[in-house]
Design a protein around this motif. Structure first.
Motif, PDB file in Angstrom:
ATOM      1  N   VAL A 119       0.843  -1.198   0.000  1.00  0.00           N
ATOM      2  CA  VAL A 119       0.000   0.000   0.000  1.00  0.00           C
ATOM      3  C   VAL A 119       0.876   1.245   0.000  1.00  0.00           C
ATOM      4  O   VAL A 119       1.846   1.336   0.746  1.00  0.00           O
ATOM      5  CB  VAL A 119      -0.939   0.006   1.220  1.00  0.00           C
ATOM      6  CG1 VAL A 119      -1.746   1.298   1.278  1.00  0.00           C
ATOM      7  CG2 VAL A 119      -1.874  -1.196   1.174  1.00  0.00           C
ATOM      8  N   SER A 120       0.519   2.209  -0.842  1.00  0.00           N
ATOM      9  CA  SER A 120       1.206   3.494  -0.863  1.00  0.00           C
ATOM     10  C   SER A 120       0.505   4.469   0.063  1.00  0.00           C
ATOM     11  O   SER A 120      -0.733   4.547   0.082  1.00  0.00           O
ATOM     12  CB  SER A 120       1.220   4.081  -2.278  1.00  0.00           C
ATOM     13  OG  SER A 120       2.171   3.459  -3.098  1.00  0.00           O
ATOM     14  N   LEU A 121       1.287   5.205   0.821  1.00  0.00           N
ATOM     15  CA  LEU A 121       0.755   6.267   1.671  1.00  0.00           C
ATOM     16  C   LEU A 121       1.006   7.603   0.988  1.00  0.00           C
ATOM     17  O   LEU A 121       2.137   7.929   0.628  1.00  0.00           O
ATOM     18  CB  LEU A 121       1.414   6.238   3.047  1.00  0.00           C
ATOM     19  CG  LEU A 121       1.256   4.942   3.848  1.00  0.00           C
ATOM     20  CD1 LEU A 121       1.816   5.110   5.254  1.00  0.00           C
ATOM     21  CD2 LEU A 121      -0.194   4.492   3.901  1.00  0.00           C
ATOM     22  N   LEU A 122      -0.065   8.362   0.810  1.00  0.00           N
ATOM     23  CA  LEU A 122      -0.016   9.623   0.089  1.00  0.00           C
ATOM     24  C   LEU A 122      -0.433  10.759   1.015  1.00  0.00           C
ATOM     25  O   LEU A 122      -1.615  10.843   1.386  1.00  0.00           O
ATOM     26  CB  LEU A 122      -0.948   9.596  -1.125  1.00  0.00           C
ATOM     27  CG  LEU A 122      -0.811   8.439  -2.111  1.00  0.00           C
ATOM     28  CD1 LEU A 122      -1.841   8.567  -3.225  1.00  0.00           C
ATOM     29  CD2 LEU A 122       0.601   8.396  -2.689  1.00  0.00           C
ATOM     30  N   PRO A 123       0.481  11.631   1.430  1.00  0.00           N
ATOM     31  CA  PRO A 123       0.061  12.808   2.194  1.00  0.00           C
ATOM     32  C   PRO A 123      -0.987  13.596   1.422  1.00  0.00           C
ATOM     33  O   PRO A 123      -0.869  13.792   0.207  1.00  0.00           O
ATOM     34  CB  PRO A 123       1.364  13.594   2.370  1.00  0.00           C
ATOM     35  CG  PRO A 123       2.434  12.542   2.325  1.00  0.00           C
ATOM     36  CD  PRO A 123       1.953  11.553   1.305  1.00  0.00           C
ATOM     37  N   SER A 124      -2.008  14.041   2.141  1.00  0.00           N
ATOM     38  CA  SER A 124      -3.153  14.685   1.513  1.00  0.00           C
ATOM     39  C   SER A 124      -3.467  16.016   2.202  1.00  0.00           C
ATOM     40  O   SER A 124      -3.423  16.080   3.435  1.00  0.00           O
ATOM     41  CB  SER A 124      -4.358  13.744   1.597  1.00  0.00           C
ATOM     42  OG  SER A 124      -5.533  14.369   1.154  1.00  0.00           O
ATOM     43  N   PRO A 125      -3.757  17.084   1.427  1.00  0.00           N
ATOM     44  CA  PRO A 125      -3.939  17.111  -0.018  1.00  0.00           C
ATOM     45  C   PRO A 125      -2.615  16.922  -0.753  1.00  0.00           C
ATOM     46  O   PRO A 125      -1.561  17.318  -0.259  1.00  0.00           O
ATOM     47  CB  PRO A 125      -4.516  18.501  -0.275  1.00  0.00           C
ATOM     48  CG  PRO A 125      -3.969  19.346   0.849  1.00  0.00           C
ATOM     49  CD  PRO A 125      -3.941  18.429   2.038  1.00  0.00           C
ATOM     50  N   GLY A 126      -2.687  16.306  -1.914  1.00  0.00           N
ATOM     51  CA  GLY A 126      -1.474  16.042  -2.674  1.00  0.00           C
ATOM     52  C   GLY A 126      -1.760  15.964  -4.151  1.00  0.00           C
ATOM     53  O   GLY A 126      -2.908  16.023  -4.607  1.00  0.00           O
ATOM     54  N   PHE A 127      -0.705  15.806  -4.919  1.00  0.00           N
ATOM     55  CA  PHE A 127      -0.755  15.817  -6.373  1.00  0.00           C
ATOM     56  C   PHE A 127      -1.526  14.594  -6.880  1.00  0.00           C
ATOM     57  O   PHE A 127      -1.197  13.452  -6.549  1.00  0.00           O
ATOM     58  CB  PHE A 127       0.679  15.813  -6.898  1.00  0.00           C
ATOM     59  CG  PHE A 127       0.816  16.027  -8.374  1.00  0.00           C
ATOM     60  CD1 PHE A 127      -0.094  16.774  -9.101  1.00  0.00           C
ATOM     61  CD2 PHE A 127       1.908  15.485  -9.050  1.00  0.00           C
ATOM     62  CE1 PHE A 127       0.055  16.977 -10.462  1.00  0.00           C
ATOM     63  CE2 PHE A 127       2.080  15.683 -10.407  1.00  0.00           C
ATOM     64  CZ  PHE A 127       1.145  16.425 -11.114  1.00  0.00           C
ATOM     65  N   ALA A 128      -2.534  14.822  -7.710  1.00  0.00           N
ATOM     66  CA  ALA A 128      -3.406  13.746  -8.176  1.00  0.00           C
ATOM     67  C   ALA A 128      -2.691  12.770  -9.098  1.00  0.00           C
ATOM     68  O   ALA A 128      -3.149  11.631  -9.272  1.00  0.00           O
ATOM     69  CB  ALA A 128      -4.623  14.338  -8.888  1.00  0.00           C
ATOM     70  N   ASP A 129      -1.573  13.153  -9.683  1.00  0.00           N
ATOM     71  CA  ASP A 129      -0.921  12.271 -10.651  1.00  0.00           C
ATOM     72  C   ASP A 129      -0.343  11.018 -10.002  1.00  0.00           C
ATOM     73  O   ASP A 129      -0.153  10.000 -10.674  1.00  0.00           O
ATOM     74  CB  ASP A 129       0.173  13.022 -11.406  1.00  0.00           C
ATOM     75  CG  ASP A 129       0.382  12.462 -12.807  1.00  0.00           C
ATOM     76  OD1 ASP A 129      -0.623  12.229 -13.499  1.00  0.00           O
ATOM     77  OD2 ASP A 129       1.540  12.239 -13.200  1.00  0.00           O
ATOM     78  N   TYR A 130      -0.052  11.073  -8.710  1.00  0.00           N
ATOM     79  CA  TYR A 130       0.422   9.859  -8.045  1.00  0.00           C
ATOM     80  C   TYR A 130      -0.666   8.782  -8.074  1.00  0.00           C
ATOM     81  O   TYR A 130      -0.383   7.597  -8.312  1.00  0.00           O
ATOM     82  CB  TYR A 130       0.806  10.142  -6.593  1.00  0.00           C
ATOM     83  CG  TYR A 130       1.802  11.256  -6.378  1.00  0.00           C
ATOM     84  CD1 TYR A 130       2.715  11.619  -7.360  1.00  0.00           C
ATOM     85  CD2 TYR A 130       1.833  11.972  -5.177  1.00  0.00           C
ATOM     86  CE1 TYR A 130       3.625  12.642  -7.161  1.00  0.00           C
ATOM     87  CE2 TYR A 130       2.740  12.991  -4.965  1.00  0.00           C
ATOM     88  CZ  TYR A 130       3.627  13.334  -5.958  1.00  0.00           C
ATOM     89  OH  TYR A 130       4.531  14.348  -5.750  1.00  0.00           O
ATOM     90  N   ARG A 131      -1.898   9.189  -7.835  1.00  0.00           N
ATOM     91  CA  ARG A 131      -2.998   8.231  -7.868  1.00  0.00           C
ATOM     92  C   ARG A 131      -3.227   7.705  -9.281  1.00  0.00           C
ATOM     93  O   ARG A 131      -3.514   6.517  -9.478  1.00  0.00           O
ATOM     94  CB  ARG A 131      -4.272   8.880  -7.325  1.00  0.00           C
ATOM     95  CG  ARG A 131      -4.244   9.104  -5.819  1.00  0.00           C
ATOM     96  CD  ARG A 131      -5.473   9.851  -5.336  1.00  0.00           C
ATOM     97  NE  ARG A 131      -5.308  11.295  -5.473  1.00  0.00           N
ATOM     98  CZ  ARG A 131      -6.236  12.132  -5.896  1.00  0.00           C
ATOM     99  NH1 ARG A 131      -7.427  11.681  -6.245  1.00  0.00           N
ATOM    100  NH2 ARG A 131      -6.009  13.419  -5.978  1.00  0.00           N
ATOM    101  N   ARG A 132      -3.090   8.583 -10.265  1.00  0.00           N
ATOM    102  CA  ARG A 132      -3.205   8.146 -11.660  1.00  0.00           C
ATOM    103  C   ARG A 132      -2.166   7.088 -11.977  1.00  0.00           C
ATOM    104  O   ARG A 132      -2.462   6.047 -12.580  1.00  0.00           O
ATOM    105  CB  ARG A 132      -3.019   9.375 -12.557  1.00  0.00           C
ATOM    106  CG  ARG A 132      -3.254   9.176 -14.049  1.00  0.00           C
ATOM    107  CD  ARG A 132      -2.053   8.666 -14.816  1.00  0.00           C
ATOM    108  NE  ARG A 132      -0.844   9.417 -14.554  1.00  0.00           N
ATOM    109  CZ  ARG A 132       0.379   8.994 -14.894  1.00  0.00           C
ATOM    110  NH1 ARG A 132       0.551   7.806 -15.466  1.00  0.00           N
ATOM    111  NH2 ARG A 132       1.443   9.720 -14.620  1.00  0.00           N
ATOM    112  N   ALA A 133      -0.920   7.315 -11.536  1.00  0.00           N
ATOM    113  CA  ALA A 133       0.158   6.375 -11.819  1.00  0.00           C
ATOM    114  C   ALA A 133      -0.073   5.040 -11.121  1.00  0.00           C
ATOM    115  O   ALA A 133       0.123   3.969 -11.714  1.00  0.00           O
ATOM    116  CB  ALA A 133       1.492   6.985 -11.390  1.00  0.00           C
ATOM    117  N   LEU A 134      -0.486   5.079  -9.857  1.00  0.00           N
ATOM    118  CA  LEU A 134      -0.735   3.838  -9.124  1.00  0.00           C
ATOM    119  C   LEU A 134      -1.879   3.044  -9.752  1.00  0.00           C
ATOM    120  O   LEU A 134      -1.841   1.806  -9.806  1.00  0.00           O
ATOM    121  CB  LEU A 134      -1.045   4.155  -7.662  1.00  0.00           C
ATOM    122  CG  LEU A 134       0.145   4.557  -6.802  1.00  0.00           C
ATOM    123  CD1 LEU A 134      -0.319   5.208  -5.504  1.00  0.00           C
ATOM    124  CD2 LEU A 134       1.037   3.355  -6.504  1.00  0.00           C
ATOM    125  N   ALA A 135      -2.898   3.738 -10.233  1.00  0.00           N
ATOM    126  CA  ALA A 135      -4.032   3.056 -10.838  1.00  0.00           C
ATOM    127  C   ALA A 135      -3.630   2.284 -12.094  1.00  0.00           C
ATOM    128  O   ALA A 135      -4.278   1.290 -12.445  1.00  0.00           O
ATOM    129  CB  ALA A 135      -5.132   4.068 -11.167  1.00  0.00           C
TER     130      ALA A 135
END
Length: 433
Positions: free
Chosen positions: A137-153
């Motif tokens: 699982v990746s932990l993403l500090p939020s609010p954060g850049f949406a492209d990380y979620r795009r890449a993980l998807a």
């Protein structure tokens, strides 16, 4: 009844907005994409000038490209091969990008094998996300850049959000909120995953999962200290540090994780040349990491992700050390002067609360009388009536329509922006989230 249109996950969509507004892109003042306003540097601008003025090249785009390539190579510099522009356009790029990797490696004091150029940072996020998905699982500090979620998807990766406090002090650098010897807060959300948090909740457990760090953080502008980040390298199987904005921060390099790469094969640092040199159209970034990891990425991706002109531009921009130092001093001086000034001016406007930032953008909260204030009417008024673009923050998890991100401009641009905001006033805004 249809709701408001979805927020664009990226700023800088000037061409599409200009088409919709019926104006030319250059008529829009761009404060939604955080690029240096006085770039690209003179070496590239001179080359483009030659492209426009050249009379002997073939007509049309091909002639312009040949003249641009010729001008860039005439500029020369360490690591730049002098070859005919026709060869640059005709031949495939060096698949290993040897000259570019050498220049980047020399800039950071690394082995060229620890460098991988990419088609902007976005391409490299896609490849590191493959590793992150495999790590857990990746932990993403939020609010954060949406492209990380795009890449993980892309790889079926799972992630959880670590909510950042949305109030902080003025002094930078600051400690990262989630220290290695404390438990991260409960996630704000999880994507398609029933996660066992025990791997993260025990500081003595074996390293697991991935942590994505943006330094300075986007969209908040906070600069995290290296001292607070280093212990996290023992806690996670993979740590990704997106340092796209770090070279713009006065004194920012002192907080870079690049010096930790040799001792930590689980660390990946990603840099972008887009912001620093205002060359978003060329699409150029690079990853710094363990050579074995980068060799794997290179074997997965398209054979020539960086075109020949972009590779040569990188060699020119990073290959001349004294010129690069002068450019960095100019950029950081601009951030140090314009950032505090613009924040002070915005704070004087009723309904706007700019948060402290170390870099070239400001996160602004809408608040009036202690109540949240929607800034969406203000954003639309700036766009429709004043031809000024500011960043819609609804694409950042944890933010809503009472937030805007505003890029620093040059002095004239900042003043034009302020005049428009003052003219619209709080009447352009409305209560609500």
């Amino acid at each position: 009844m249809a709701g408001p249109p979805a927020a664009d996950p990226h700023g800088g969509n000037r061409i599409a907005i200009a088409r919709r507004l019926g104006c030319r892109p250059e008529q829009l003042l761009e404060a939604s994409a955080s690029l240096v306003p006085f770039g690209p540097p003179a070496s590239l601008r001179r080359a483009m000038g030659r492209a426009v003025a050249a009379g002997g090249s073939p007509p049309g785009p091909l002639g312009a490209l040949e003249s641009l390539a010729s001008g860039l190579m005439a500029r020369g510099g360490p690591g730049v091969h002098r070859a005919a522009s026709a060869t640059l356009l005709r031949d495939y790029p060096d698949r290993d990008y040897g000259a570019l990797r050498q220049v980047i490696a020399a800039h950071h004091g690394l082995d060229p094998a620890a460098v991988l150029p990419g088609n902007g940072a976005a391409e490299l996020f896609t490849w590191v996300a493959r590793d992150a998905a495999a790590a857990g699982v990746s932990l993403l500090p939020s609010p954060g850049f949406a492209d990380y979620r795009r890449a993980l998807a892309c790889w079926g990766g799972h992630w959880e959000l670590l909510p950042l406090p949305l109030r902080w002090g003025n002094a930078f650098p600051q400690p990262f909120p989630f220290a290695a010897d404390t438990h991260p807060p409960q996630p704000a959300a999880a994507e398609n995953s029933a996660t066992d948090r025990s791997a993260y909740d025990s500081p003595d457990s074996e390293a697991a999962g991935a942590l994505w760090i943006t330094n300075p953080h986007n969209p908040t502008g906070q600069l995290w200290s290296r001292l607070s980040l280093e212990p996290l390298l023992e806690r996670f199987a993979l740590v990704i540090a997106d340092e796209a904005f770090l070279p713009l921060v006065p004194g920012g390099e002192a907080q870079s994780l690049v010096p930790l790469l040799a001792a930590h094969p689980n660390l990946v640092v990603i840099r972008s040349l887009t912001k620093l040199f205002a060359i978003a159209g060329l699409r150029l970034g690079y990853a710094l990491a363990d050579p074995v990891r980068l060799a794997g990425w290179a074997s997965w991706r398209d054979p020539w992700p960086v075109n020949g002109l972009a590779a040569l531009a990188g060699e020119v921009l990073l290959g001349d050390g004294p010129a690069l130092e002068r450019w960095l001093a100019r950029v950081q001086g601009w951030v140090a002067a314009e950032g505090p000034w613009l924040a002070e001016q915005l704070a004087a406007v009723a309904g706007l609360v700019p948060l402290p930032s170390a870099t070239n953008f400001l996160l602004v909260r809408g608040e009036l009388g202690g109540q949240p204030l929607s800034l969406e009417p203000l954003r639309l008024a700036l766009q429709e009536r004043h031809r000024i673009l500011v960043r819609d923050c609804r694409s950042f998890e944890g933010l809503g329509e009472n937030w805007l991100r505003i890029a620093l401009l040059d002095s004239a641009g900042n003043r034009r922006l302020l005049r428009a905001i003052r003219r619209e006033g709080p009447g352009a805004c409305s209560p609500g989230w």
